[in-house]
Structure formats: structure tokens, C-alpha cells
Design an enzyme around this catalytic site. Structure first.
Site, mmCIF file in Angstrom:
data_model
loop_
_atom_site.group_PDB
_atom_site.id
_atom_site.type_symbol
_atom_site.label_atom_id
_atom_site.label_comp_id
_atom_site.label_asym_id
_atom_site.label_seq_id
_atom_site.Cartn_x
_atom_site.Cartn_y
_atom_site.Cartn_z
ATOM 1 N N ALA A 1 -6.402 -47.521 -37.823
ATOM 2 C CA ALA A 1 -5.930 -46.557 -38.176
ATOM 3 C C ALA A 1 -6.986 -45.461 -37.732
ATOM 4 O O ALA A 1 -6.358 -45.148 -36.289
ATOM 5 C CB ALA A 1 -5.281 -44.972 -39.150
ATOM 6 N N ASP B 1 -3.492 -43.262 -44.148
ATOM 7 C CA ASP B 1 -4.791 -43.383 -43.256
ATOM 8 C C ASP B 1 -4.494 -42.972 -41.763
ATOM 9 O O ASP B 1 -5.860 -42.361 -41.783
ATOM 10 C CB ASP B 1 -5.352 -44.957 -43.091
ATOM 11 C CG ASP B 1 -5.576 -45.496 -44.398
ATOM 12 O OD1 ASP B 1 -5.546 -45.419 -45.312
ATOM 13 O OD2 ASP B 1 -6.212 -47.287 -44.500
ATOM 14 N N VAL C 1 -15.940 -52.425 -39.866
ATOM 15 C CA VAL C 1 -14.434 -52.722 -38.742
ATOM 16 C C VAL C 1 -14.211 -53.897 -40.434
ATOM 17 O O VAL C 1 -12.612 -54.146 -40.386
ATOM 18 C CB VAL C 1 -14.129 -52.857 -37.733
ATOM 19 C CG1 VAL C 1 -14.325 -51.768 -36.790
ATOM 20 C CG2 VAL C 1 -15.940 -54.327 -37.256
ATOM 21 N N GLY D 1 -11.264 -50.712 -45.745
ATOM 22 C CA GLY D 1 -11.553 -49.817 -46.455
ATOM 23 C C GLY D 1 -11.837 -48.160 -45.935
ATOM 24 O O GLY D 1 -11.857 -47.447 -47.287
HETATM 25 C C1 MEV Z 1 -4.491 -48.050 -48.224
HETATM 26 O O1 MEV Z 1 -6.094 -47.623 -47.486
HETATM 27 C C2 MEV Z 1 -5.166 -48.275 -48.939
HETATM 28 C C3 MEV Z 1 -3.141 -48.942 -50.165
HETATM 29 O O2 MEV Z 1 -3.355 -47.952 -50.281
HETATM 30 C C4 MEV Z 1 -2.699 -48.937 -48.522
HETATM 31 C C5 MEV Z 1 -1.295 -48.185 -47.730
HETATM 32 O O3 MEV Z 1 -1.326 -47.004 -48.332
HETATM 33 O O4 MEV Z 1 -1.159 -48.203 -46.727
HETATM 34 C C6 MEV Z 1 -3.439 -49.745 -49.984
#
Ligand code: MEV
Length: 313
Positions: free
Chosen positions: A103, A145, A95, A98
Site C-alpha cells: 500500500a 492498509d 517488504v 505485515g
Molecule cells: C492487512 O494488513 C491484514 C488483513 O486484515 C487483510 C486485510 O485487511 O486486507 C489480514
């Protein structure tokens, strides 16, 4: 009843997707599952355990807690009448950032309530609700996400006014990858703001980076669909170079990527917002996957052997 929200790995396009360029991302086996439990032996109300602390939170109380806010958004979107139950949340994801844990949290709760109360929610609706939750966690999320978490599989995503483009990519055979956790907590919103600031300060440099990415993604889409993994790997490396120019890699990510490529990986890059978080490494075949995972573990990082191109309906 239970509901699953998948974690994700972005193969191409983090940060670029925020600005409306297309990205390619996959659901991963790491996920969050929400279990519905009748709440007969507890007092009235809806309870859920916080994923991070394990603490039991009563919905409506602990206003400072993110989980209470998440539930609040979901119940209001589902027009849900308060009942008496407990949502047990279980995750095997980091958590720290990354992997798309926020989500996955929202999607798992929506899908669990959908099944338990036969709400007949379709994926598009669940995706919209999860996006609203994402906004709580990140200032300006692209929506990639929650889309991957909802639909699963391998997806080409493009943020668009009036409706995002979502294309499912079907592979003949899932491909082996390794997801490696730097162990460093980082904030997606901060990373997105950091890129925005640099882009405003240095528009020429970013114009070059963005047009370079457009070419990479175009080739990558064709290569992924044809399952030409050597080519895909090279393009992932190119994508990583752009992310480095945007200063969102870190010394830990660089160390992981170097170790993976030395071990024979086809390609490697950060996945997600960067500045920590995770790296995604393309390592087709069980043998190479094992070798790459070992090399990264030897450097002291948690490595997850995953298959990309399956999961979802
Ligand atoms: C999302 O995991 C990563 C980014 O592209 C942000 C987004 O898409 O909202 C940095």
C-alpha cells in the site's frame, strides 16, 4: 518532488476487517518515499527501481514484475500520458509483510506524481487507486492498509459497500510502541484464504470468535480515545488470543509477545496477516519502550521503536 506512503500497524482487527467488522490502525514512521527525477541522461521512457532488488525497471517492460503492473494501474487511473522520468523509490520498511509495504508503495507513487504534475488529487482518490493496487497483491483486501497509508495518523476503519467508514482518532499525545519483525515472509492473501477456509469448516467456532472481537473493539475504541493505555493493552492481549484461536499466530510471534509482556509491556499482539510478519507492542513511555525493544532484540528479532498517533495531515 517526493511523495510518502506510510507503513501501518493494526492495533485491533486484522482479518476481522475483511468481513466488515471495524478495526483500529496507525500510520508508523517506517514508510516508502517516491522521488521524482528528470530522466535527461537516460533513454526515453519511465523508469523506477524495484524496491526489493533495486533493479531499474522500464515501465511497460518486464511484464512479470509487480512494479511494472503497479505503475500500469496507477498511470491508467491517473489517465497519465507517458513522459520521460525516473521514480526513485526508497523504503525503510520490511517488504516481507505485515507493515503495509505494498500500500505504501502505491501511495508514495501517487502522491509524488500528484505533487510533480499538480494533479490536485485528494486523499480519497489516492486511497482508491492504492486499493486497486492492493488487489493486485492480495486477493480480497479490506482496504485498511491503503487507507492508513494514505491518510496517516490513527484511524478506525470499517469496510462497507458504497463507501468505507474512516474515522480519524486524535490523541493528545502520541504513544510509544515497539514493532518487532519475525523476519518471516508471509503472504497476506494466503493468510486471508486460510482464515476463510477455517471459517467455512467451523462456522460455530468462528461465530464465537467474531462476537468476542466485536466486544473487544467496542471497548478498545473508547479506551484509545481516552488514552487509557493499560486498558488498551489488556484488550490487545484479548485480541491476540482470538487471533491465536484462528491459528494465524506463529511460534516466533508468540515468543516475541511473551518476551515483551515479561519486560512489562501493557499489551502485545501480531499485526497484519500473521503467520510471521510483525508484532505490535504497547509500551508507553520512553523507558518502557526501550526495555521492551531490548528484550525483543535479545531474542534475535529486529525491533523498531515507534510513536503512534502522529503523521499525516
Ligand atoms: C492487512 O494488513 C491484514 C488483513 O486484515 C487483510 C486485510 O485487511 O486486507 C489480514
Amino acid at each position: 518532488m517526493s511523495g510518502v506512503g506510510f507503513g501501518k500497524a493494526i492495533l485491533f482487527g486484522e482479518h476481522f476487517v475483511v468481513y466488515g467488522l471495524p478495526g483500529i490502525a496507525a500510520a508508523i514512521e517506517l514508510n516508502t518515499t517516491c522521488f521524482f527525477e528528470k530522466n535527461s541522461d537516460r533513454k526515453e521512457g519511465i523508469f523506477a527501481n524495484d524496491l526489493v532488488t533495486g533493479e531499474l525497471i522500464k515501465y511497460g517492460e518486464h511484464p512479470e514484475k509487480r512494479l511494472a503492473e503497479v505503475l500500469s494501474i496507477i498511470f491508467s487511473e491517473l489517465n497519465f500520458k507517458e513522459k520521460n522520468f525516473h521514480l526513485k523509490l526508497v523504503t525503510n520498511m520490511s517488504v516481507k509483510g505485515g507493515m503495509g509495504s505494498s500500500a505504501a508503495l502505491a501511495v508514495s507513487i501517487c502522491k509524488c506524481l500528484d505533487k510533480e504534475f499538480s494533479l490536485n488529487l485528494d486523499n480519497a482518490f489516492v486511497n482508491d487507486v492504492a486499493y486497486k493496487v492492493e488487489k493486485l497483491f492480495h486477493s480480497n483486501p479490506s482496504g485498511i492498509d491503503n487507507t492508513v497509508s494514505t491518510y496517516g495518523g490513527l484511524i478506525r476503519f470499517r469496510k462497507k459497500n458504497g463507501g468505507n467508514e474512516i474515522e480519524k482518532i486524535m490523541l493528545k499525545k502520541p504513544v510509544e510502541m515497539v514493532l518487532v519483525d519475525t523476519g518471516l515472509i508471509r503472504d497476506t492473501g494466503e493468510a486471508v484464504d486460510f482464515v476463510k477456509k477455517q471459517k467455512e469448516e467451523n462456522p460455530k467456532k468462528f461465530e464465537g470468535i467474531f462476537s468476542g472481537y466485536v466486544g473487544i473493539e467496542k471497548e478498545a475504541l473508547v479506551a484509545v480515545k481516552k488514552e487509557q493505555w493499560e486498558k488498551v493493552g489488556k484488550l490487545m492481549n484479548k485480541n491476540q488470543l482470538l487471533l491465536k484461536e484462528m491459528n494465524v499466530s506463529s511460534k516466533e510471534l508468540d515468543e516475541i509477545i511473551d518476551a515483551a509482556l515479561d519486560a512489562g509491556a501493557f499489551g502485545a499482539k501480531l499485526t497484519g496477516a500473521g503467520l510471521g510478519g510483525n508484532a505490535i507492542i504497547l509500551s508507553p513511555g520512553k523507558e518502557l519502550q526501550e526495555k521492551v525493544a531490548k528484550a525483543c532484540t535479545k531474542k534475535g528479532y529486529n525491533s523498531y521503536k515507534i510513536l503512534v498517533g502522529m503523521l499525516g495531515d
